[in-house]
Design a protein around this motif. Structure first.
Motif, PDB file in Angstrom:
ATOM      1  N   ILE A  27      17.004  45.512  61.449  1.00 18.87           N
ATOM      2  CA  ILE A  27      16.991  46.369  62.628  1.00 18.87           C
ATOM      3  C   ILE A  27      18.427  46.736  62.993  1.00 18.87           C
ATOM      4  O   ILE A  27      19.315  45.882  62.969  1.00 18.87           O
ATOM      5  CB  ILE A  27      16.344  45.647  63.833  1.00 18.87           C
ATOM      6  N   LYS A  41      16.614  49.150  58.551  1.00 25.68           N
ATOM      7  CA  LYS A  41      15.412  49.890  58.178  1.00 25.68           C
ATOM      8  C   LYS A  41      14.736  50.463  59.421  1.00 25.68           C
ATOM      9  O   LYS A  41      14.051  51.474  59.348  1.00 25.68           O
ATOM     10  CB  LYS A  41      14.449  48.979  57.424  1.00 25.68           C
ATOM     11  N   LEU A  42      14.930  49.795  60.563  1.00 29.07           N
ATOM     12  CA  LEU A  42      14.353  50.228  61.834  1.00 29.07           C
ATOM     13  C   LEU A  42      15.506  50.501  62.786  1.00 29.07           C
ATOM     14  O   LEU A  42      16.286  49.603  63.098  1.00 29.07           O
ATOM     15  CB  LEU A  42      13.440  49.134  62.403  1.00 29.07           C
ATOM     16  N   VAL A  87      16.848  51.518  66.475  1.00 25.76           N
ATOM     17  CA  VAL A  87      16.422  51.427  67.867  1.00 25.76           C
ATOM     18  C   VAL A  87      17.505  52.046  68.746  1.00 25.76           C
ATOM     19  O   VAL A  87      18.628  51.539  68.804  1.00 25.76           O
ATOM     20  CB  VAL A  87      16.191  49.955  68.287  1.00 25.76           C
ATOM     21  N   ASP A  90      12.137  42.713  69.402  1.00 23.95           N
ATOM     22  CA  ASP A  90      12.233  42.946  67.969  1.00 23.95           C
ATOM     23  C   ASP A  90      10.897  42.697  67.266  1.00 23.95           C
ATOM     24  O   ASP A  90      10.461  43.491  66.431  1.00 23.95           O
ATOM     25  CB  ASP A  90      13.352  42.118  67.341  1.00 23.95           C
ATOM     26  N   LEU A 133       8.443  45.544  68.159  1.00 25.62           N
ATOM     27  CA  LEU A 133       8.684  46.766  67.383  1.00 25.62           C
ATOM     28  C   LEU A 133       8.254  46.601  65.933  1.00 25.62           C
ATOM     29  O   LEU A 133       7.628  47.491  65.354  1.00 25.62           O
ATOM     30  CB  LEU A 133      10.161  47.157  67.455  1.00 25.62           C
ATOM     31  N   LEU A 134       8.589  45.467  65.351  1.00 27.94           N
ATOM     32  CA  LEU A 134       8.176  45.238  63.963  1.00 27.94           C
ATOM     33  C   LEU A 134       6.658  45.194  63.833  1.00 27.94           C
ATOM     34  O   LEU A 134       6.110  45.642  62.824  1.00 27.94           O
ATOM     35  CB  LEU A 134       8.808  43.953  63.432  1.00 27.94           C
ATOM     36  N   VAL A 189       5.342  48.766  63.745  1.00 23.90           N
ATOM     37  CA  VAL A 189       5.702  49.527  62.543  1.00 23.90           C
ATOM     38  C   VAL A 189       5.512  48.603  61.332  1.00 23.90           C
ATOM     39  O   VAL A 189       6.455  47.992  60.849  1.00 23.90           O
ATOM     40  CB  VAL A 189       7.171  50.024  62.612  1.00 23.90           C
ATOM     41  N   LEU A 194       7.979  49.477  57.052  1.00 23.84           N
ATOM     42  CA  LEU A 194       9.319  49.980  57.359  1.00 23.84           C
ATOM     43  C   LEU A 194       9.830  50.979  56.329  1.00 23.84           C
ATOM     44  O   LEU A 194      10.866  51.604  56.538  1.00 23.84           O
ATOM     45  CB  LEU A 194      10.299  48.815  57.493  1.00 23.84           C
ATOM     46  N   ASP A 195       9.112  51.143  55.234  1.00 23.14           N
ATOM     47  CA  ASP A 195       9.512  52.126  54.229  1.00 23.14           C
ATOM     48  C   ASP A 195       8.871  53.492  54.482  1.00 23.14           C
ATOM     49  O   ASP A 195       9.144  54.447  53.768  1.00 23.14           O
ATOM     50  CB  ASP A 195       9.159  51.624  52.824  1.00 23.14           C
ATOM     51  N   GLU A 210       8.276  56.663  57.141  1.00 23.81           N
ATOM     52  CA  GLU A 210       8.910  57.278  58.298  1.00 23.81           C
ATOM     53  C   GLU A 210       7.971  57.222  59.492  1.00 23.81           C
ATOM     54  O   GLU A 210       6.821  57.662  59.427  1.00 23.81           O
ATOM     55  CB  GLU A 210       9.279  58.732  57.997  1.00 23.81           C
ATOM     56  N   THR A 211       8.456  56.645  60.582  1.00 25.21           N
ATOM     57  CA  THR A 211       7.659  56.459  61.795  1.00 25.21           C
ATOM     58  C   THR A 211       8.555  56.642  63.000  1.00 25.21           C
ATOM     59  O   THR A 211       9.718  56.250  62.978  1.00 25.21           O
ATOM     60  CB  THR A 211       7.077  55.021  61.844  1.00 25.21           C
TER      61      THR A 211
END
Length: 137
Positions: free
Chosen positions: A6, A97-98, A100, A113, A116-117, A120, A123-124, A126-127
């Motif tokens: 992150i 990868k993320l 914020v 954290d 959020l993880l 999503v 993580l590979d 797109e979001t």
């Protein structure tokens, strides 16, 4: 540079104490650290515009005591003095990868954290998440 999980992107214009922000950018940064379940997996990036660069490094709110994030980066924004330019400078220096985005007046929930993880799972892929900040503003 190895990749972090992150990256927190923190653009700031508050490099000096003020009535509304006596600790400037630091108060929110410390709260993000306190409420993070795994700070070693987080890269914290502070973006400072070049017009405030000397005040940041030489002033009382400079980066003297960062908590134990996985990595800390301070970037000098040489572009326009806007929030967009500040956040873009931070994003360009990120390895997470993320990503914020945050601000001096935004405070996270406990274990932000992990929340959020959890939101999503891939993580590979797109979001984009838009999260309530709970801010009165």
């Amino acid at each position: 540079m190895s990749e972090m999980l992150i990256s927190v992107l923190h653009p700031t214009a508050r490099v000096k104490p003020s009535e509304g922000f006596p600790m400037g950018w630091r108060e929110s940064m410390r709260d993000w650290f306190r409420k993070c379940a795994d700070p070693e997996a987080v890269e914290y990036i502070v973006s400072v515009h070049e017009s405030r660069w000397a005040d940041f490094w030489n002033g009382e709110l400079g980066p003297v005591h960062f908590p134990e994030w996985g990595r800390v980066v301070v970037v000098r924004n040489t572009g326009p003095d806007t929030n967009v330019s500040q956040i873009n400078a931070a994003a360009a220096a990120s390895s997470g990868k993320l990503l914020v985005g945050m601000m001096d007046d935004l405070y996270p929930p406990e274990r932000w954290d992990l929340a959020l993880l959890g939101a999503v799972p891939d993580l590979d892929r797109e979001t984009v998440l838009h999260c309530s900040t709970g801010s009165r503003r």
